[in-house]
Enzyme design. Sequence first.
Site, PDB file in Angstrom:
ATOM      1  N   GLY A 203      -3.504  -1.337   8.356  1.00 28.12           N
ATOM      2  CA  GLY A 203      -2.243  -1.476   8.943  1.00 28.12           C
ATOM      3  C   GLY A 203      -1.758  -0.491   9.926  1.00 28.12           C
TER       4      GLY A 203
ATOM      5  CG  ASP B 284       2.477  -5.794  -2.087  1.00 27.17           C
ATOM      6  OD1 ASP B 284       2.311  -5.252  -2.683  1.00 27.17           O
ATOM      7  OD2 ASP B 284       1.885  -6.819  -2.174  1.00 27.17           O
ATOM      8  CB  SER B 285       0.429   1.039  -0.292  1.00 26.36           C
ATOM      9  OG  SER B 285       1.741   1.011  -1.399  1.00 26.36           O
TER      10      SER B 285
HETATM   11  N1  AG3 Z   1       0.590  -3.849  -4.813  1.00 24.31           N
HETATM   12  C1  AG3 Z   1       1.533  -2.559  -5.818  1.00 24.31           C
HETATM   13  C2  AG3 Z   1       0.162  -2.336  -6.769  1.00 24.31           C
HETATM   14  C3  AG3 Z   1       0.164  -0.650  -7.813  1.00 24.31           C
HETATM   15  C4  AG3 Z   1      -0.569  -1.072  -8.884  1.00 24.31           C
HETATM   16  N2  AG3 Z   1      -0.936   0.396  -9.777  1.00 24.31           N
HETATM   17  C5  AG3 Z   1      -1.760   0.525 -10.343  1.00 24.31           C
HETATM   18  N3  AG3 Z   1      -1.938  -0.663 -11.432  1.00 24.31           N
HETATM   19  N4  AG3 Z   1      -1.750   1.628 -11.040  1.00 24.31           N
HETATM   20  C6  AG3 Z   1       0.029  -4.687  -5.371  1.00 24.31           C
HETATM   21  C7  AG3 Z   1      -0.432  -5.726  -4.454  1.00 24.31           C
HETATM   22  C8  AG3 Z   1       0.207  -7.403  -4.741  1.00 24.31           C
HETATM   23  N5  AG3 Z   1       0.425  -8.081  -3.840  1.00 24.31           N
END
Ligand code: AG3
Length: 284
Positions: free
Chosen positions: A147, A164-165
């Site tokens: 990205g 969406d990281s």
């Molecule tokens: N993106 C954010 C996920 C963060 C999760 N963090 C954690 N479980 N510690 C999600 C991607 C889904 N499209």
Amino acid sequence: MSIKEKASTKEFPEIKEYHATSCGIFFKRKKLLCTKNSPYQKIEVFENEYFGRILILDGLVQTTERDEFFYHEMLVHPAFVAHPLPQNILIIGGGDGGGLKEILCYPIEQVYLVEIDPLVVEVSKKYFPWLLPSLKDKRSKLLIADGREFLKETDRKFDVVIVDSSDPVGPSLPLHEKDFFEDLKNCLNPEGVVVTQLGSPLYHLDSITKKNIFLKKLFKLVFFYLAPVPTYPGGSWCFAFLSDKVGPFAIKRNPPSGLKYFNLEIHQAAFALPAFMRSVLCKT
Ligand code: AG3
């Protein structure tokens, strides 16, 4: 869940995500569907009786069939109801396609999905029902790329960018840094809006506070908002809404029908921050 059901899950092994050294979340693993190592991360999909299929990257829960709507609706719809005319869209990360499916609800021109890890896309195509139809949509362009590099090289401009990281470790780390947001700003149309996920207000408040400092230097308008995400650390998740021209409160259109969490009342309410966040984020 009945006592009998509770007892019947006993035989399944447990998957745990630690949220701090002494606490976290666990899921009984009914079925292991996939475990692979890509050059970037460990990718696992398994089935849980309650949450359905769960995608885990490097031990961190990314999405579950049962509660993905909280996160993906709140990641996408706030920017889309507030932007005057969202036509050219970029998602960075999000190779599972949960955000993409929400974006495609709007009459946009084009959406680029820029995901670094092709294996996340392959695995998600197989196990999560929303990705394949979204990629087949003529408006979707999938690019397997870093990205950060994409932003440096592209001469395209976007109306809405969704970051969406995952957490700021591994391949997602650069997507949380100041340079990345500087490059992002250069790829925005004048009325552009960026939304990025920032983590848990409970566990990650320090990193949210640090980002607040550089984000306020970069963007004229910086708003934080919250949404419940039952399977993420702390159960409540923070997002930033960033722009130079477009604020979140003047609503330009209705959200699509059939959503499960987002509506315009939730939109207004989500920007109300608890006292412990206001005291650190609103003084800078
Ligand atoms: N993106 C954010 C996920 C963060 C999760 N963090 C954690 N479980 N510690 C999600 C991607 C889904 N499209």
